[in-house]
Design a protein around this motif. Structure first.
Motif, mmCIF file in Angstrom:
data_model
loop_
_atom_site.group_PDB
_atom_site.id
_atom_site.type_symbol
_atom_site.label_atom_id
_atom_site.label_comp_id
_atom_site.label_asym_id
_atom_site.label_seq_id
_atom_site.Cartn_x
_atom_site.Cartn_y
_atom_site.Cartn_z
ATOM 1 N N ARG A 164 0.837 -1.201 0.000
ATOM 2 C CA ARG A 164 0.000 0.000 0.000
ATOM 3 C C ARG A 164 0.876 1.258 0.000
ATOM 4 O O ARG A 164 0.549 2.243 -0.659
ATOM 5 N N THR A 165 1.978 1.233 0.725
ATOM 6 C CA THR A 165 2.888 2.378 0.733
ATOM 7 C C THR A 165 3.471 2.583 -0.659
ATOM 8 O O THR A 165 3.553 3.716 -1.143
ATOM 9 N N THR A 212 0.788 4.054 -2.943
ATOM 10 C CA THR A 212 0.586 5.474 -2.671
ATOM 11 C C THR A 212 1.707 6.304 -3.280
ATOM 12 O O THR A 212 1.455 7.362 -3.862
ATOM 13 N N LYS A 233 1.159 6.604 -7.008
ATOM 14 C CA LYS A 233 0.090 7.548 -7.335
ATOM 15 C C LYS A 233 0.572 8.992 -7.197
ATOM 16 O O LYS A 233 0.240 9.840 -8.017
ATOM 17 N N LYS A 234 1.359 9.271 -6.153
ATOM 18 C CA LYS A 234 1.879 10.627 -5.967
ATOM 19 C C LYS A 234 2.807 11.008 -7.119
ATOM 20 O O LYS A 234 2.751 12.115 -7.629
#
Length: 66
Positions: free
Chosen positions: A34-35, A38, A41-42
Motif C-alpha cells: 500500500r505504501t 501510494t 500515485k503521488k
C-alpha cells in the motif's frame, strides 16, 4: 514436534501462535504494498502536473508573435 502429538491445549496455543505470526506477516506485507502504491500515485500526479506545465509553455513559445 507435530501439533498432532501435543495435548489439545498445547496444540491450540501452538496453532494460535502460528496463525498470529502469519497475520502479522500478512499485515506487514500489505502495508509495504500500500505504501508503494501510494508513492506511485503521488509520482503519477507530479508527472501529470509537469506535463501540463510543459504543454502550457510549448503553447506560449509556439504562439506566433504579433
Amino acid at each position: 514436534m507435530l501439533i498432532g502429538d501435543l495435548s489439545w491445549p498445547q496444540a491450540m496455543v501452538e496453532s494460535v501462535a502460528i496463525l498470529s505470526l502469519a497475520l502479522v506477516v500478512c499485515v506487514a506485507i500489505w502495508q509495504v504494498f500500500r505504501t508503494g502504491q501510494t508513492a506511485i500515485k503521488k509520482e503519477s500526479g507530479r508527472h501529470d502536473d509537469l506535463r501540463k506545465d510543459v504543454d502550457e509553455l510549448k503553447g506560449l513559445v509556439e504562439r506566433p508573435a504579433a
